[in-house]
Design an enzyme around this catalytic site. Structure first.
Site: not given
Ligand code: NAI
Length: 732
Positions: A156, A85, A131, A134
């Site tokens: 993360e 992200a 991200g 994911e």
């Protein structure tokens, strides 16, 4: 791809996609839509709301398109899928609720993807992290290229966050709780084959056929001809363990309990992210995925605004900025091309430097003083390579290629051609100056870099006929493990030479800071007062283990007395003397240290230091107290008193370095202390720590210590300035 398919694609593309998406290239052909993520103007793809919105729009269009049977999600960038992200978004978040909403929005997109009626196949090449991972987890099928750059995982927690896009829920369901915790709690990223082994990806294929295979899989899934086998444990023993621990409620309880204990032991309570990630996984496994996702987002929000995450993200940005920095402050300066590197002295440091250089694909010529030493240097490099082969980080062919880049000699043959020479002979000014003269006699243009740990570079450069090409490249031991490289520029060093050394350092995989020339440069200089204050406490009667424990509790990887034992008490004393000579009374080492060295205690290397060596347990060697004031009866000190005195000494010196221009910026000072000295990352470095405390409060602290303990606590002039004005060191 055969030409026929390509032709169909072009036509279909022209007819189906009306409004051209900005962040994707869409190719439709043969019943498959291929979405290539390609964030315009960015080197790597990251996830942000605009891109997600567009993705949902594409899904809507593709759902309605009867010609599309399946979808492939891949990257339009040559060497990366999606790096994660967009972290900048997190920086602007003020409230936990805001970050929670960002996570919820992302989760909603991935939910939509997971429920998408047509199969979506993720084709991963390059980094698929955070991200990006994911995103792939919400797809029906995952392929990874066998390229060494392909890395899949959830890093993360390394930024003080947790996977907030469903990672804590989908990963354990896909690969089992134990394997998922292994990845999530350590923030690991896996190579393609490892990812396949745990079931994180379904297949590994060669990069050139990645998209072709992905399209075939999408069609097979659409036709109901491909199904994932339930997670298969390899071997009977593994099957029993998996049944007992992953798939059974009580077994899972045990797994969570053990993981929690291990995490606590590792993070010592300083890093909240792994524990919250664990909480999200556990909660989701108990209460179902919907509740799990809500919990994940909530905890993500809490973490995103925590000081620890802030500091870790700032450090991340600092190192990212350094990657783009040529070290000169002038972006137009170009490094010289470096095709050959020379290393003088193949001892502990020289062989380490040779290793990181061949690892970067650069030919290295080592010069040693005799054949035995030259052979030893070659063996030392080979040993590190062997270890990497053993750990499967490298294959035999790669090892052979690297060894081929390395040659050793006892004369100056081959040194006429080197573009950069790194000197790592004994720490002796006359010898180093002799090396400068000898090098310049055989080489007309090469850069001379000294790995000295304490001699001012300008002194070494006095022997040079071209001081603009002389600088310091200060590596840390062990070179193949320590991430920092401190480059030292004198007033005479040219910008081109600096940029060249910086570029080589980066190729060697180092985080590089450029500092000014002066005794101890930056890192050794700020370590000086830190070590002195620890020794001072010893002299005042504090116990060895009390001092170490206090600094470990503060967040340093080891305490100062252990460090002294590791580095060598004699080495510490020598550096202490140099700093004392240069900076005067405020850097005076306590006399106690001298007594210890004089008694023949050198630390681990001769098995006699502050601790005992050889036994099973590391224990303080009580006989060392006989050499110290106060003898064996030690005085209790509060950990906070120890921490404050020792840490503040280091931070104050760092501020002096900034004030005197040894440091270019507080950013470099933070990075240098964290990556070179182990200053606790969760505190962000000395300048971030000072800012968090407040420069005014730090100034008052120093004034109080100065009144109580003496002039060595005199605040740095720049701290007086900032403290009085109440302004921080970092701009934002
Ligand atoms: P070392 O003693 O392991 O290696 C020095 C090597 O230089 C020896 O192998 C020696 O044979 C060789 N040598 C001596 N004279 C030579 C000559 N005339 N020509 C060619 N080779 C010659 O020492 P180490 O620890 O590798 O240190 C080297 C330099 O790196 C020193 O300046 C030291 O201050 C600096 N340094 C050391 C660090 C450490 O942690 N050991 C950290 C950072 C810098």
């Amino acid at each position: 791809m055969d030409p026929g398919t390509e032709a169909t694609m072009r036509t279909a593309e022209a007819t189906t996609i009306a409004a051209a998406p900005r962040h994707f290239r869409v190719e439709i052909g043969g019943g498959v839509a291929t979405l290539l993520v390609d964030d315009p103007g960015e080197r790597v793809n990251t996830i942000h709301p605009e891109l997600m919105l567009e993705f949902v729009g594409l899904l809507d269009a593709l759902e309605a398109d009867a010609a599309v049977k399946g979808v492939v999600l891949a990257s339009g960038k040559p060497d990366g899928f999606v790096a994660g992200a967009k972290i900048e978004l997190m920086q602007d978040v003020g409230e936990a609720a805001e970050a929670e909403k960002l996570a919820r929005d992302g989760q909603a997109v991935f939910d939509r993807l997971e429920r998408f009626p047509k199969p979506v196949v993720a084709a991963l090449h390059g980094a698929a992290l955070g991200g990006g991972c994911e995103w792939a987890l919400a797809c029906r099928w995952r392929l990874a290229s066998d390229d060494p750059r392909t890395r899949i995982g959830l890093p993360e927690v390394q930024l003080g966050l947790l996977p907030g896009g469903g990672g804590t829920q989908r990963l354990p369901r896909l690969v089992g709780v134990r394997a998922a915790l292994d990845v999530i709690l350590a923030g690991k990223s896996l190579k393609a084959r490892k990812a396949a082994r745990i079931g994180l990806v379904d297949e590994v294929v060669p990069a050139p056929i990645l998209l072709e295979v992905a399209r075939a899989r999408a069609l097979a899934l659409a036709a109901g001809k491909l199904r994932r086998e339930p997670r298969r444990a390899r071997g009977a023993a593994e099957r029993v363990t998996a049944a007992a621990l992953d798939d059974n409620f009580l077994g899972r309880e045990l797994v969570f309990r053990q993981a929690r204990a291990m995490t606590l032991a590792k993070t010592k309570g300083h890093y909240p992210a792994p524990l919250k990630a664990l909480d999200a996984v556990e909660y989701g496994m108990k209460h179902g995925i919907a509740k799990g996702l809500a919990r994940e987002a909530k905890l993500f929000g809490e973490l995103a605004v925590s000081p620890v995450a802030r500091r870790l993200m700032e450090l991340f940005f600092a190192t990212t900025a350094l990657k783009r920095d040529n070290g000169t402050g002038d972006p137009s300066v170009k490094p010289r091309p470096v095709e050959r590197v020379g290393v003088l002295g193949g001892g502990l440091m020289g062989s380490g430097i040779a290793y990181v250089t061949v690892n970067a694909g650069l030919p290295v010529r080592v010069r040693e003083k005799d054949d035995a030493a030259a052979a030893h240097a070659l063996r030392s490099v080979r040993k590190v390579l062997d270890e990497r082969v053993r750990r499967r980080a490298l294959d035999r062919l790669e090892r052979a290629e690297r060894m081929r880049l390395l040659t050793a000699t006892t004369d100056w043959s081959g040194f006429a051609e080197v573009d950069l020479l790194v000197e790592a002979v004994f720490e002796d000014l006359a010898l180093k100056q002799e090396m400068v003269r000898a090098f310049e006699a055989v080489n007309e243009r090469g850069i001379f870099a000294s790995n000295t740990s304490s001699i001012p570079i300008a002194r070494i450069a006095e022997a040079s006929t071209r001081p603009e090409a002389v600088l310091g490249m200060h590596y840390f031991s062990p070179v193949h493990k320590m991430p920092l490289l401190e480059i030292i520029a004198t007033k005479a060093t040219s910008k081109e030479a600096i940029a060249t050394a910086v570029a080589v350092g980066k190729r060697q995989g180092k985080t590089v800071i450029v500092v000014g020339d002066g005794p101890g440069f930056y890192t050794s200089r700020i370590l000086g007062p830190y070590m002195n204050e620890a020794a001072q406490l010893l002299a005042e009667g504090a116990a060895v283990d009390a001092i170490d424990a206090a600094l470990v509790a503060f967040g340093f990887p080891v305490g100062p007395i252990t460090l002294l034992d590791e580095v060598g008490i004699d080495v510490g004393e020598k550096v202490g003397k140099i700093l004392h000579g240069a900076f005067g009374p405020r850097m005076a080492p306590p006399a106690a240290l001298h007594e210890v060295v004089a008694a023949g205690r050198l630390g681990r290397k001769n098995g006699k230091g502050f601790y005992t060596y050889g036994g099973k347990e590391k224990r303080v060697d009580a006989t060392v107290y006989d050499l110290l004031p106060g003898g064996r009866s030690r005085r209790p000190f509060e950990a906070s008193e120890i921490q404050e005195r020792v840490v503040v000494s280091m931070v104050n010196e760092a501020v002096r370095c900034l004030g005197e221009g040894i440091l270019r910026s507080p950013r470099d000072g933070d990075v240098g202390a964290v990556f070179g000295l182990g200053f606790p990352p969760f505190l962000g470095g000395p300048f971030r720590w000072a800012d968090a405390l407040g420069t005014r409060a730090l100034l008052e602290k120093l004034e109080a210590l100065r009144a109580r303990l003496g002039e060595r606590f005199e605040p740095a002039p720049l701290l007086v300035e900032r403290g009085r004005a109440g302004t921080p060191f970092h701009a934002a």
